[in-house]
Design a protein around this motif. Structure first.
Motif, PDB file in Angstrom:
ATOM      1  N   MET A   1       0.857  -1.183   0.000  1.00  0.00           N
ATOM      2  CA  MET A   1       0.000   0.000   0.000  1.00  0.00           C
ATOM      3  C   MET A   1       0.893   1.234   0.000  1.00  0.00           C
ATOM      4  O   MET A   1       1.735   1.387   0.887  1.00  0.00           O
ATOM      5  N   VAL A   3       1.109   5.091   0.645  1.00  0.00           N
ATOM      6  CA  VAL A   3       0.415   6.147   1.378  1.00  0.00           C
ATOM      7  C   VAL A   3       1.252   7.405   1.241  1.00  0.00           C
ATOM      8  O   VAL A   3       2.420   7.421   1.625  1.00  0.00           O
ATOM      9  N   ASN A  63      -2.216   3.072  10.220  1.00  0.00           N
ATOM     10  CA  ASN A  63      -2.488   1.646  10.025  1.00  0.00           C
ATOM     11  C   ASN A  63      -3.973   1.416   9.753  1.00  0.00           C
ATOM     12  O   ASN A  63      -4.349   0.664   8.845  1.00  0.00           O
ATOM     13  N   GLU A  66      -4.818   2.539   6.211  1.00  0.00           N
ATOM     14  CA  GLU A  66      -4.400   1.537   5.228  1.00  0.00           C
ATOM     15  C   GLU A  66      -5.368   0.360   5.194  1.00  0.00           C
ATOM     16  O   GLU A  66      -5.718  -0.132   4.117  1.00  0.00           O
ATOM     17  N   GLN A  67      -5.795  -0.097   6.361  1.00  0.00           N
ATOM     18  CA  GLN A  67      -6.722  -1.229   6.420  1.00  0.00           C
ATOM     19  C   GLN A  67      -8.045  -0.895   5.753  1.00  0.00           C
ATOM     20  O   GLN A  67      -8.613  -1.716   5.027  1.00  0.00           O
ATOM     21  N   ALA A  70      -7.510  -0.823   1.989  1.00  0.00           N
ATOM     22  CA  ALA A  70      -7.381  -2.192   1.473  1.00  0.00           C
ATOM     23  C   ALA A  70      -8.750  -2.875   1.397  1.00  0.00           C
ATOM     24  O   ALA A  70      -9.034  -3.615   0.450  1.00  0.00           O
ATOM     25  N   ALA A 100      -8.627   6.874  -1.224  1.00  0.00           N
ATOM     26  CA  ALA A 100      -8.223   5.524  -1.618  1.00  0.00           C
ATOM     27  C   ALA A 100      -8.366   5.391  -3.123  1.00  0.00           C
ATOM     28  O   ALA A 100      -9.400   5.765  -3.689  1.00  0.00           O
TER      29      ALA A 100
END
Length: 104
Positions: A1, A3, A63, A66-67, A70, A100
């Protein structure tokens, strides 16, 4: 990922926008840490205890960001913005938001 705070990634095109994602973290600072931080403030210098807590909160917020990206099928988050707030007397809040995207 990937970022990034930038609006694009050099050499890559955005194939699809998946939406805005946000990650938040609220961390409490304990009484002893507060006491020693006050001493540091009086005598000068940096408060390592608070810097460490702030880093933990920032890592947790990113974090989570990112989750969530995803989960939307994204492989990058563009235009990431970090905001910091104090909640109550000793709670630190970090919020990370961005867009995203799926890269082509």
């Amino acid at each position: 990922m990937i970022v990034t705070t930038t609006q694009n990634i050099e050499g890559r095109k955005v194939a699809e926008y998946r939406g805005i994602v946000v990650g938040e973290a609220i961390m409490g600072a304990n009484v002893f840490r507060d006491f020693f931080a006050q001493i540091t403030d009086v005598v000068g210098g940096r408060s390592g205890a608070y810097e460490s807590k702030l880093q933990d909160a920032r890592d947790a917020a990113l974090n989570e960001l990112e989750q969530r990206a995803a989960a939307l099928g994204a492989d990058a988050v563009l235009g990431v913005d970090l905001d910091y707030e104090v909640v109550g007397d000793s709670m630190l809040m970090v919020s990370a938001s961005g867009t995203a995207v799926v890269l082509g």
